[in-house]
Design a protein around this motif. Structure first.
Motif, PDB file in Angstrom:
ATOM      1  N   GLY A   9       0.791  -1.226   0.000  1.00  0.00           N
ATOM      2  CA  GLY A   9       0.000   0.000   0.000  1.00  0.00           C
ATOM      3  C   GLY A   9       0.818   1.269   0.000  1.00  0.00           C
ATOM      4  N   HIS A  10       2.134   1.173  -0.270  1.00  0.00           N
ATOM      5  CA  HIS A  10       2.991   2.361  -0.256  1.00  0.00           C
ATOM      6  C   HIS A  10       3.451   2.690  -1.675  1.00  0.00           C
ATOM      7  CE1 HIS A  10       3.237   2.183   4.122  1.00  0.00           C
ATOM      8  NE2 HIS A  10       3.520   0.889   4.014  1.00  0.00           N
ATOM      9  N   GLN A  11       3.509   3.994  -1.972  1.00  0.00           N
ATOM     10  CA  GLN A  11       4.076   4.421  -3.244  1.00  0.00           C
ATOM     11  C   GLN A  11       5.596   4.315  -3.189  1.00  0.00           C
ATOM     12  OE1 GLN A  11       1.968   8.341  -3.735  1.00  0.00           O
ATOM     13  NE2 GLN A  11       1.750   7.607  -5.841  1.00  0.00           N
ATOM     14  N   LEU A  12       6.189   3.946  -4.320  1.00  0.00           N
ATOM     15  CA  LEU A  12       7.637   3.839  -4.430  1.00  0.00           C
ATOM     16  C   LEU A  12       8.141   4.968  -5.322  1.00  0.00           C
ATOM     17  CD1 LEU A  12       7.765  -0.012  -5.127  1.00  0.00           C
ATOM     18  CD2 LEU A  12       7.573   1.162  -2.925  1.00  0.00           C
ATOM     19  N   LYS A  13       9.427   5.214  -5.286  1.00  0.00           N
ATOM     20  CA  LYS A  13       9.978   6.271  -6.136  1.00  0.00           C
ATOM     21  C   LYS A  13      11.475   6.057  -6.300  1.00  0.00           C
ATOM     22  CE  LYS A  13      10.183  11.337  -6.655  1.00  0.00           C
ATOM     23  NZ  LYS A  13       9.443  11.375  -7.929  1.00  0.00           N
ATOM     24  N   ALA A 251       2.896   0.641 -12.057  1.00  0.00           N
ATOM     25  CA  ALA A 251       1.474   0.900 -12.268  1.00  0.00           C
ATOM     26  C   ALA A 251       0.640   0.472 -11.063  1.00  0.00           C
ATOM     27  CB  ALA A 251       1.001   0.169 -13.525  1.00  0.00           C
ATOM     28  N   MET A 252       0.898  -0.712 -10.553  1.00  0.00           N
ATOM     29  CA  MET A 252       0.087  -1.259  -9.452  1.00  0.00           C
ATOM     30  C   MET A 252       0.243  -0.474  -8.154  1.00  0.00           C
ATOM     31  SD  MET A 252      -1.888  -3.956  -9.891  1.00  0.00           S
ATOM     32  CE  MET A 252      -1.855  -5.045  -8.465  1.00  0.00           C
ATOM     33  N   THR A 253       1.406   0.126  -7.941  1.00  0.00           N
ATOM     34  CA  THR A 253       1.656   0.869  -6.701  1.00  0.00           C
ATOM     35  C   THR A 253       1.558   2.376  -6.912  1.00  0.00           C
ATOM     36  OG1 THR A 253       4.048   0.814  -7.100  1.00  0.00           O
ATOM     37  CG2 THR A 253       3.125  -0.944  -5.737  1.00  0.00           C
ATOM     38  N   LYS A 254       1.105   2.817  -8.117  1.00  0.00           N
ATOM     39  CA  LYS A 254       0.972   4.236  -8.452  1.00  0.00           C
ATOM     40  C   LYS A 254       2.286   4.977  -8.192  1.00  0.00           C
ATOM     41  CE  LYS A 254      -4.009   4.561  -7.547  1.00  0.00           C
ATOM     42  NZ  LYS A 254      -5.070   5.324  -6.840  1.00  0.00           N
ATOM     43  N   SER A 255       3.384   4.367  -8.601  1.00  0.00           N
ATOM     44  CA  SER A 255       4.710   4.887  -8.282  1.00  0.00           C
ATOM     45  C   SER A 255       5.385   5.498  -9.506  1.00  0.00           C
ATOM     46  CB  SER A 255       5.589   3.764  -7.737  1.00  0.00           C
ATOM     47  OG  SER A 255       5.029   3.200  -6.571  1.00  0.00           O
ATOM     48  N   GLU A 256       6.225   6.478  -9.262  1.00  0.00           N
ATOM     49  CA  GLU A 256       7.050   7.068 -10.315  1.00  0.00           C
ATOM     50  C   GLU A 256       8.413   6.371 -10.291  1.00  0.00           C
ATOM     51  OE1 GLU A 256       9.000  11.354 -11.715  1.00  0.00           O
ATOM     52  OE2 GLU A 256       7.703  11.254  -9.942  1.00  0.00           O
ATOM     53  N   ILE A 257       8.682   5.612 -11.319  1.00  0.00           N
ATOM     54  CA  ILE A 257       9.907   4.815 -11.367  1.00  0.00           C
ATOM     55  C   ILE A 257      10.569   4.993 -12.725  1.00  0.00           C
ATOM     56  CG2 ILE A 257      10.822   2.454 -11.398  1.00  0.00           C
ATOM     57  CD1 ILE A 257       8.686   1.674  -9.395  1.00  0.00           C
ATOM     58  N   THR A 258      11.899   5.095 -12.724  1.00  0.00           N
ATOM     59  CA  THR A 258      12.684   5.109 -13.953  1.00  0.00           C
ATOM     60  C   THR A 258      13.489   3.817 -14.029  1.00  0.00           C
ATOM     61  OG1 THR A 258      12.858   7.523 -13.986  1.00  0.00           O
ATOM     62  CG2 THR A 258      14.483   6.289 -15.261  1.00  0.00           C
ATOM     63  N   ILE A 259      13.330   3.102 -15.118  1.00  0.00           N
ATOM     64  CA  ILE A 259      14.075   1.858 -15.344  1.00  0.00           C
ATOM     65  C   ILE A 259      15.235   2.203 -16.271  1.00  0.00           C
ATOM     66  CG2 ILE A 259      13.918  -0.568 -16.006  1.00  0.00           C
ATOM     67  CD1 ILE A 259      10.837  -0.248 -15.859  1.00  0.00           C
ATOM     68  N   GLY A 278      -3.219   0.708 -20.596  1.00  0.00           N
ATOM     69  CA  GLY A 278      -3.420   2.075 -20.139  1.00  0.00           C
ATOM     70  C   GLY A 278      -2.238   2.655 -19.401  1.00  0.00           C
ATOM     71  N   ILE A 279      -1.112   1.954 -19.379  1.00  0.00           N
ATOM     72  CA  ILE A 279       0.064   2.412 -18.630  1.00  0.00           C
ATOM     73  C   ILE A 279       0.889   3.362 -19.498  1.00  0.00           C
ATOM     74  CG2 ILE A 279       2.189   1.686 -17.481  1.00  0.00           C
ATOM     75  CD1 ILE A 279       0.750  -0.992 -16.912  1.00  0.00           C
ATOM     76  N   ILE A 290       8.220   5.787 -15.933  1.00  0.00           N
ATOM     77  CA  ILE A 290       6.794   5.553 -15.686  1.00  0.00           C
ATOM     78  C   ILE A 290       6.339   6.570 -14.644  1.00  0.00           C
ATOM     79  CG2 ILE A 290       5.026   3.902 -14.973  1.00  0.00           C
ATOM     80  CD1 ILE A 290       8.238   2.343 -15.675  1.00  0.00           C
ATOM     81  N   PRO A 291       5.468   7.514 -15.028  1.00  0.00           N
ATOM     82  CA  PRO A 291       4.964   8.474 -14.047  1.00  0.00           C
ATOM     83  C   PRO A 291       3.977   7.800 -13.101  1.00  0.00           C
ATOM     84  CG  PRO A 291       3.863   8.792 -16.157  1.00  0.00           C
ATOM     85  CD  PRO A 291       4.910   7.735 -16.370  1.00  0.00           C
ATOM     86  N   ALA A 292       3.736   8.448 -11.971  1.00  0.00           N
ATOM     87  CA  ALA A 292       2.780   7.904 -11.004  1.00  0.00           C
ATOM     88  C   ALA A 292       1.374   7.940 -11.600  1.00  0.00           C
ATOM     89  CB  ALA A 292       2.828   8.714  -9.711  1.00  0.00           C
ATOM     90  N   HIS A 293       0.706   6.784 -11.648  1.00  0.00           N
ATOM     91  CA  HIS A 293      -0.639   6.699 -12.226  1.00  0.00           C
ATOM     92  C   HIS A 293      -1.680   6.984 -11.137  1.00  0.00           C
ATOM     93  CE1 HIS A 293       1.652   4.916 -15.479  1.00  0.00           C
ATOM     94  NE2 HIS A 293       0.570   4.901 -16.235  1.00  0.00           N
ATOM     95  N   THR A 294      -1.691   8.237 -10.686  1.00  0.00           N
ATOM     96  CA  THR A 294      -2.566   8.597  -9.566  1.00  0.00           C
ATOM     97  C   THR A 294      -4.047   8.467  -9.922  1.00  0.00           C
ATOM     98  OG1 THR A 294      -2.315  10.911 -10.227  1.00  0.00           O
ATOM     99  CG2 THR A 294      -0.887  10.104  -8.466  1.00  0.00           C
ATOM    100  N   ASN A 295      -4.367   8.586 -11.207  1.00  0.00           N
ATOM    101  CA  ASN A 295      -5.758   8.445 -11.649  1.00  0.00           C
ATOM    102  C   ASN A 295      -6.045   7.073 -12.256  1.00  0.00           C
ATOM    103  OD1 ASN A 295      -6.484  11.132 -10.917  1.00  0.00           O
ATOM    104  ND2 ASN A 295      -5.471  11.883 -12.779  1.00  0.00           N
ATOM    105  N   GLY A 296      -5.172   6.125 -12.020  1.00  0.00           N
ATOM    106  CA  GLY A 296      -5.376   4.772 -12.525  1.00  0.00           C
ATOM    107  C   GLY A 296      -5.000   4.637 -13.989  1.00  0.00           C
ATOM    108  N   TYR A 297      -5.450   3.549 -14.607  1.00  0.00           N
ATOM    109  CA  TYR A 297      -5.131   3.296 -16.011  1.00  0.00           C
ATOM    110  C   TYR A 297      -6.275   2.515 -16.642  1.00  0.00           C
ATOM    111  CZ  TYR A 297      -3.082  -0.629 -13.357  1.00  0.00           C
ATOM    112  OH  TYR A 297      -2.867  -1.643 -12.461  1.00  0.00           O
ATOM    113  N   GLN A 298      -6.562   2.843 -17.910  1.00  0.00           N
ATOM    114  CA  GLN A 298      -7.721   2.330 -18.645  1.00  0.00           C
ATOM    115  C   GLN A 298      -7.283   1.342 -19.714  1.00  0.00           C
ATOM    116  OE1 GLN A 298     -11.319   3.379 -18.715  1.00  0.00           O
ATOM    117  NE2 GLN A 298     -11.376   1.535 -19.992  1.00  0.00           N
TER     118      GLN A 298
END
Length: 438
Positions: A9-13, A251-259, A278-279, A290-298
């Motif tokens: 349940g925690h956002q990562l970054k 996507a699942m954790t609504k996190s902003e991550i750079t690979i 929708g990612i 990958i930006p934080a998907h705070t509004n989810g993905y379709q």
């Protein structure tokens, strides 16, 4: 036996760098048996399956030096072929499916190769016919000891090139046959060959050693046999399966991550397949942001309005190793998707654990599952799980990191088989995960 305890349940970054590709490393390491000269390989992942294969090579007599993190020197000039028929090898080889790929190089160079019936993931039947039919086509004789579950191929007079049409585009089967054919007399033509980037890497390495392989990257390989191969240096690609795993995690954790350093040109359909969910993926040089998907993905639908199906296929189709990730990511999407796993009949059976966590999944049959996304309106629930195989294991770990509460995953040795120091690397971007040795 080890266990992961995950507070989800925690956002990562942050940034994460993919390890070297497991599936490439297993092929490349076997290829060092083709020459008595030194071969230097870098970006080798420090994972259980690869380390097991390195141990097998060492016990076979390969001289191995660690030159740095992920960088090794191999020299196969004084091999102990008696090890191949020892009880020690029967035990060690049967625990690693990738060990099957030592047979082709040994057959090519020494006229014989043996392997115990290999183990690996419990994801369904994975036949070896393509490997051995290829060796037989090249002139080898096949034998199988049913009581000891031990396979052997022998060609004391050497192998002879031929034309063959593979009954399936098996990656390991193609790799094994290619490694056998490079030292065969004459020309070998392999149609319906696998053409994954890792197989392309193997062919490029073999050509650097003096092999003559054309058609690399296509499903028609032509190999002109040579008398001997020399040494070379080779670097393993980043692991596309791990890259897909981190996309799903973000996507699942609504996190902003750079690979970092993903080798975009070798990712094939992976980025676009996740975009269909929708990612948002942004290419920054050779990185994926990958930006934080705070509004989810379709999830997208087809032009006629029917809902999306994502299926695996031989390269350049979508890799089956990422379908488990697609499935878990879809549980929190807006919309519905069907996942069709064509290759293995047991790989979707882990969905019962996701259903226990609150996911809406209909397992249609052993190969197909329909997922109805929650759109984060309700989160997955923390639970206790057992990892059945590598890819299901990482999918359950992603689910646990998104679920509120503390989850426990047992049998994490399965995850360690394919992911290097995963708990340390996840903690570096903010995940709350600890490893407990039981």
């Amino acid at each position: 036996m080890g266990t992961f305890q995950i507070e989800g349940g925690h956002q990562l970054k942050g940034e994460i760098t993919p390890q070297g590709a497991k599936n490439e490393a297993l092929q490349i390491l076997c290829a060092v048996l083709l020459t008595p000269e030194e071969v230097i390989i870098s970006n080798i992942p420090d994972i259980r399956d690869v380390n097991k294969l390195i141990d097998i090579l060492r016990n076979l007599g390969v001289k191995i030096q660690k030159l740095g993190k992920g960088k090794y020197s191999f020299k196969s000039d004084e091999l102990n072929l008696e090890y191949l028929e020892s009880e020690q090898f029967k035990k060690e080889g049967s625990g690693l499916r990738g060990s099957i790929m030592i047979v082709g190089p040994l057959l090519a160079r020494f006229g014989k190769g043996y392997i115990p019936r290999p183990g690996g993931d419990k994801i369904g039947r994975r036949r070896l016919d393509t490997h051995f039919e290829g060796f037989i086509n090249l002139g080898a004789e096949f034998r199988y000891n049913k009581e000891e579950r031990f396979y052997g191929v022998e060609a004391p007079e050497g192998l002879t090139g031929t034309y063959m049409l593979l009954d399936e585009a098996s990656v390991t089967g193609t790799a094994n046959i290619v490694m056998a054919a490079v030292l065969a007399k004459g020309t070998t033509t392999i149609y319906n060959a696998a053409c994954e980037p890792y197989l392309q890497q193997l062919c490029k390495m073999l050509n650097a050693m003096g092999a003559k392989i054309s058609g690399v990257g296509s499903n028609l390989l032509v190999i002109d046999g040579v008398k001997a191969l020399g040494g070379c240096e080779h670097r393993v690609l980043p692991d596309m399966i791990e890259i897909g795993s981190w996309i799903g995690l973000a996507a699942m954790t609504k996190s902003e991550i750079t690979i970092k350093n993903v080798s975009w040109e070798n990712l094939g359909l992976i980025p676009n397949t996740f975009r269909k969910l929708g990612i948002t993926l942004e290419r920054v040089g050779d990185d994926i942001h990958i930006p934080a998907h705070t509004n989810g993905y379709q999830i997208e639908s087809y032009i006629d309005g029917s809902f999306m199906t994502i299926a695996d296929a031989p390269w350049p189709g979508f890799t089956p190793d990422l379908l488990s990730i697609v499935l878990v990511v879809a549980t929190q999407a807006r919309g519905e998707v069907m996942v069709h796993q064509k290759m293995f009949e047991s790989r979707l059976f882990f969905v019962d654990k996701l259903i226990d966590m609150g996911a809406k999944i209909i397992l249609c049959d052993p190969h197909r599952a329909t997922i109805i996304g929650h759109d984060f309106q309700s989160t997955l629930k923390a639970t206790t799980m057992v990892s059945p195989d590598i890819r299901a294991g990482i999918s359950l770990l992603i689910a646990a990191l998104s679920a509120k509460g503390t989850s426990t995953i047992h049998n994490i040795e399965q995850i360690d088989r394919g992911y290097e120091n995963i708990d340390e690397r996840l903690r570096a971007i903010g995940a709350k995960i600890i490893r407990v040795e039981v």
